[in-house]
Write a protein that holds these residues in place. Structure first.
Motif, PDB file in Angstrom:
ATOM      1  N   TYR A 193      -2.364   9.254 -12.303  1.00 56.54           N
ATOM      2  CA  TYR A 193      -2.288   8.129 -11.371  1.00 56.54           C
ATOM      3  C   TYR A 193      -0.813   7.776 -11.273  1.00 56.54           C
ATOM      4  N   THR A 194      -0.223   7.994 -10.103  1.00 57.32           N
ATOM      5  CA  THR A 194       1.201   7.685  -9.907  1.00 57.32           C
ATOM      6  C   THR A 194       1.352   6.428  -9.067  1.00 57.32           C
ATOM      7  N   THR A 195       1.105   6.536  -7.775  1.00 59.55           N
ATOM      8  CA  THR A 195       1.160   5.360  -6.897  1.00 59.55           C
ATOM      9  C   THR A 195      -0.225   4.804  -6.611  1.00 59.55           C
ATOM     10  N   GLY A 196      -1.261   5.611  -6.831  1.00 61.18           N
ATOM     11  CA  GLY A 196      -2.619   5.187  -6.504  1.00 61.18           C
ATOM     12  C   GLY A 196      -3.034   5.517  -5.084  1.00 61.18           C
ATOM     13  N   ARG A 197      -2.135   6.138  -4.339  1.00 62.36           N
ATOM     14  CA  ARG A 197      -2.431   6.444  -2.936  1.00 62.36           C
ATOM     15  C   ARG A 197      -3.539   7.481  -2.804  1.00 62.36           C
ATOM     16  N   THR A 198      -3.529   8.521  -3.630  1.00 59.48           N
ATOM     17  CA  THR A 198      -4.532   9.578  -3.506  1.00 59.48           C
ATOM     18  C   THR A 198      -5.951   9.034  -3.663  1.00 59.48           C
TER      19      THR A 198
END
Length: 221
Positions: A193-198
């Protein structure tokens, strides 16, 4: 037994308990285990960002711009420099046993998250990316959790998210297409989980088609 990560011999501790009852052989040495770290206390309840008290700024912003899409994300390990190198070994260089080093703690976090019983959804790869890697990391994690992943999405392009900057990720168009709706609560399983965009791209499609609750579970945050 040798450590799955650095390959040094692991020697179990001898105590009065293990003296009478054989100890379980550890798969990783103490030094590697310490560098892997674990997300324990002090994390954002929305995305599991480690070392944060209360809801983080990113989650507050998501709720203002895209309210109610993602119930929460749960992660087991911080995405520190040591873990980044292990991801590269596993995900891009085919060192599949690396996932086993995380497996025991992953399963413990999974059980404590109360996600068990929900439908587990995998994150699709493009056919090009799948051919390059030879496996889908989302599905591999699901099987490590002893869960059967469902594939209800397809991906429209093959651009790597890791090659995109934060701004580009946040502004990217939805690369997924939902193949059929789901009417039960779900959890999306992925590696990072990096930005949560995916996961929010996926959650938006699920919510539009009547899914009551979408959460995500990742190895790293």
């Amino acid at each position: 037994m040798r450590c799955l990560i650095c390959h040094v011999e692991t020697i179990p501790d001898v105590t009065w308990v293990t003296f009478w009852k054989p100890s379980v052989q550890k798969k990783i040495c103490q030094e590697c285990e310490e560098q892997m770290d674990k997300i324990t206390a002090s994390f954002c309840p929305g995305c599991h960002r480690p070392g944060h008290e209360g809801v983080c700024h990113d989650c507050e912003k998501w709720e203002k711009t895209n309210p109610g899409l993602l119930e929460r994300n749960v992660a087991a390990f911080p995405y520190n420099e040591f873990n980044k190198e292990l991801v590269a070994r596993w995900k891009y260089r085919g060192d599949f046993v690396v996932l086993d080093a995380y497996k025991e703690h992953l399963q413990n976090v999974w059980l404590s998250s109360f996600f068990k019983g929900r439908q587990v959804l995998s994150v699709p790869l493009s056919s090009k990316r799948l051919d390059e890697r030879g496996f889908n990391q989302s599905e591999a994690i699901s099987y490590a959790l002893e869960e059967e992943p469902f594939s209800v999405f397809e991906r429209s392009h093959s651009e790597k998210q890791s090659k995109r900057g934060r701004k580009d990720r946040m502004q990217s168009e939805n690369p997924f297409r939902l193949l059929h709706p789901i009417s039960d609560p779900v959890v999306i399983v992925d590696d990072i989980y990096t930005t949560g965009r995916t996961v929010r791209h996926m959650a938006s499609l699920l919510k539009e088609q009547g899914c009551p609750s979408v959460s995500s579970f990742t190895i790293f945050r």
